[in-house]
Design a protein around this motif. Structure first.
Motif, PDB file in Angstrom:
ATOM      1  N   PRO A  46       0.700  -1.294  -0.080  1.00  0.00           N
ATOM      2  CA  PRO A  46      -0.074  -0.254   0.187  1.00  0.00           C
ATOM      3  C   PRO A  46       1.051   1.302   0.076  1.00  0.00           C
ATOM      4  CG  PRO A  46      -1.035  -1.696   1.456  1.00  0.00           C
ATOM      5  CD  PRO A  46       0.265  -2.241   1.052  1.00  0.00           C
ATOM      6  N   ARG A  59     -12.211  -1.751  -2.822  1.00  0.00           N
ATOM      7  CA  ARG A  59     -11.279  -0.992  -2.368  1.00  0.00           C
ATOM      8  C   ARG A  59     -11.126  -1.145  -0.717  1.00  0.00           C
ATOM      9  NH1 ARG A  59      -8.382   0.090  -6.325  1.00  0.00           N
ATOM     10  NH2 ARG A  59      -9.486   1.216  -8.254  1.00  0.00           N
ATOM     11  N   ARG A  60      -9.641  -1.051  -0.153  1.00  0.00           N
ATOM     12  CA  ARG A  60      -9.633  -1.239   1.057  1.00  0.00           C
ATOM     13  C   ARG A  60      -9.852   0.309   1.731  1.00  0.00           C
ATOM     14  NH1 ARG A  60      -4.911  -3.088  -1.018  1.00  0.00           N
ATOM     15  NH2 ARG A  60      -3.834  -1.213  -0.719  1.00  0.00           N
ATOM     16  N   GLU A  84      -8.018   2.588   3.109  1.00  0.00           N
ATOM     17  CA  GLU A  84      -7.068   3.669   2.788  1.00  0.00           C
ATOM     18  C   GLU A  84      -7.230   3.992   1.233  1.00  0.00           C
ATOM     19  OE1 GLU A  84      -4.958  -0.193   2.543  1.00  0.00           O
ATOM     20  OE2 GLU A  84      -6.375   0.362   3.764  1.00  0.00           O
ATOM     21  N   GLU A  85      -7.626   3.319   0.468  1.00  0.00           N
ATOM     22  CA  GLU A  85      -7.487   3.627  -0.784  1.00  0.00           C
ATOM     23  C   GLU A  85      -8.835   4.712  -1.273  1.00  0.00           C
ATOM     24  OE1 GLU A  85      -6.389   0.201  -3.791  1.00  0.00           O
ATOM     25  OE2 GLU A  85      -7.794  -0.642  -2.257  1.00  0.00           O
ATOM     26  N   GLU A 100     -16.323  -5.695   1.515  1.00  0.00           N
ATOM     27  CA  GLU A 100     -15.410  -4.932   0.298  1.00  0.00           C
ATOM     28  C   GLU A 100     -13.971  -5.199   0.372  1.00  0.00           C
ATOM     29  OE1 GLU A 100     -14.682  -0.796  -1.943  1.00  0.00           O
ATOM     30  OE2 GLU A 100     -16.371  -0.876  -0.357  1.00  0.00           O
ATOM     31  N   GLY A 101     -13.360  -5.069   1.277  1.00  0.00           N
ATOM     32  CA  GLY A 101     -11.977  -5.583   1.410  1.00  0.00           C
ATOM     33  C   GLY A 101     -11.649  -6.910   1.090  1.00  0.00           C
ATOM     34  N   LYS A 105     -11.614  -7.618  -2.486  1.00  0.00           N
ATOM     35  CA  LYS A 105     -10.397  -7.180  -3.280  1.00  0.00           C
ATOM     36  C   LYS A 105      -9.287  -8.236  -2.885  1.00  0.00           C
ATOM     37  CE  LYS A 105      -7.049  -3.724  -4.026  1.00  0.00           C
ATOM     38  NZ  LYS A 105      -6.777  -2.358  -4.202  1.00  0.00           N
ATOM     39  N   LEU A 106      -9.299  -8.614  -1.747  1.00  0.00           N
ATOM     40  CA  LEU A 106      -8.305  -9.827  -1.282  1.00  0.00           C
ATOM     41  C   LEU A 106      -8.594 -11.009  -2.160  1.00  0.00           C
ATOM     42  CD1 LEU A 106      -6.055 -10.190   0.743  1.00  0.00           C
ATOM     43  CD2 LEU A 106      -7.705 -11.260   2.301  1.00  0.00           C
ATOM     44  N   THR A 132      -6.160 -11.438  -5.210  1.00  0.00           N
ATOM     45  CA  THR A 132      -4.787 -11.348  -4.615  1.00  0.00           C
ATOM     46  C   THR A 132      -4.021 -12.551  -4.667  1.00  0.00           C
ATOM     47  OG1 THR A 132      -5.289  -9.366  -3.509  1.00  0.00           O
ATOM     48  CG2 THR A 132      -3.040 -10.283  -3.034  1.00  0.00           C
TER      49      THR A 132
END
Length: 396
Positions: A72, A160-161, A163-164, A271-272, A275-276, A279
């Motif tokens: 990040p 999105r995480r 922080e994004e 949501e996080g 995204k994960l 990955t």
């Protein structure tokens, strides 16, 4: 042939996208990794037969020549400086960091250590951009007078995480996306940016960061670039480049609205996790996708030189001269992002002088910061002034 022993810092989505180029380069040895997720470390050790660590300190003590940082944004500066101070060359994902002061500290660490700091991948490395820059630098077309660059995407509605979507941590479209667009036009003009005048907007309170901007960049020598970007998932500017996606893949226009629909179907707390799931090390996240048929791109780009206009496309460059037009086709890409790995390896091994080094990265970040400050202040901002202020803070 001398090879570079590279350690990976962050086995996330960025690493997955760059992995094919790392894996295929004969001068790269995958020599270790650091990630907090046990699943990612386990996959890396199975795939490459080398150690993966749960701390950066342990990775930096391994037998490495270089590291690739794909964590990040807010972690880039601390991790890059630690790696440089330990005697490693560093390739760091864009944005270089989340403040000019951090970028200056990273660049100072590179000078102090005598090691290479390279910022990328960005779309400034794309083959059509590189080829157009070569044509412009040759001088036959005359100097660049203006550039029109626009990109309309669904960036704000992808999973999105937190922080994004936090501007203070480098979230939103400016640090993540304007960094690409600014790198592209800087590469094409080949001069420093003298001023930025911009308006950035946040049009959705549920996604609390800048999701769109319009900016004018004025360059030394008089060239100007008009940049526009929207990540709000309405118009899709891939229509203007033959329905080819940013990653160089054919795109189905009938899938309009997919990003908003998919996000709406998620529980906000998931949501996080969504995204994960895309990955490295997670079930269903493939690192063996078919190669893209076309070059990566960053939307519509038209370069107006004194004697011709150049339209950059994922398959090549359309050249509009005084009396005729012609298409300069480019060979299909061998692998995505191979250009950035080539530049990093050749620079680290002292085989070629890199373009996108730490100094380059500082100037691109200064343009991003100037974009945000111009929008806030309602006036022109000079990136050089932003750098000078940051230097005062660093030395205070």
């Amino acid at each position: 042939m001398k090879a570079l022993r590279i350690g990976i810092v962050g086995l996330g989505r960025g690493f997955m996208l760059t992995l094919p180029a790392l894996r295929a380069n004969p001068r790269v040895i995958m020599a270790g990794a650091f990630d907090l997720r046990a699943s990612a470390r386990a996959q890396f050790m199975r795939e490459f037969g080398t150690q993966a660590y749960d701390s950066l300190e342990d990775l930096l003590e391994a037998d490495l020549d270089a590291v690739y940082i794909a964590t990040p944004h807010e972690l880039h500066a601390t991790q890059a400086i630690a790696a440089l101070d330990s005697g490693k060359h560093v390739l760091v994902e864009k944005p270089m960091a989340i403040s000019i002061a951090d970028c200056l500290a990273m660049e100072a660490a590179a000078r102090r250590s005598g090691k290479l700091l390279l910022v990328g991948p960005s779309h400034g490395f794309d083959a059509p951009v590189r080829r157009a820059a070569e044509l412009i630098a040759r001088g036959d077309l005359g100097p660049v007078r203006q550039i029109t660059a626009m990109n309309f995407t669904d960036f704000m509605y992808r999973p999105r995480r937190p922080e994004e979507l936090d501007s203070s941590l480098g979230g939103g479209v400016v640090y993540s996306q304007a960094a690409h667009q600014i790198d592209v036009v800087r590469r094409l003009v080949g001069r420093d940016v003298e001023f930025v005048r911009a308006v950035a907007g946040n049009w959705d309170s549920g996604r609390p960061s800048e999701g769109a901007y319009i900016a004018m960049l004025g360059f030394e020598g008089g060239a100007v670039a008009a940049l526009s970007y929207s990540g709000y998932a309405h118009y899709d500017s891939d229509e203007l480049v033959g329905w080819i996606s940013e990653l160089g893949r054919d795109k189905d226009p009938e899938r309009y609205g997919d990003a908003r629909r998919a996000l709406k179907s998620l529980d906000p707390t998931d949501e996080g996790a969504a995204k994960l799931r895309r990955t490295y090390g997670e079930d269903g996240a493939s690192t063996l996708e078919p190669a893209a048929s076309h070059h990566e791109h960053f939307g519509f780009i038209l370069v107006s030189c004194e004697r011709a206009d150049l339209k950059l496309l994922p398959r090549g460059i359309m050249i509009y001269g005084d009396e005729r037009r012609e298409f300069l086709a480019l060979d299909p890409p061998h692998l995505p992002r191979s250009e950035v790995i080539d530049e990093f390896v050749e620079g680290a091994l002292s085989l070629a002088q890199p373009i996108h080094d730490g100094r380059w990265g500082v100037k691109t970040m200064a343009c991003c910061a100037a974009l945000l400050e111009s929008s806030r202040a309602g006036s022109e901002v000079a990136p050089s002034t932003m750098i000078a202020y940051a230097m005062e803070d660093v030395t205070a």
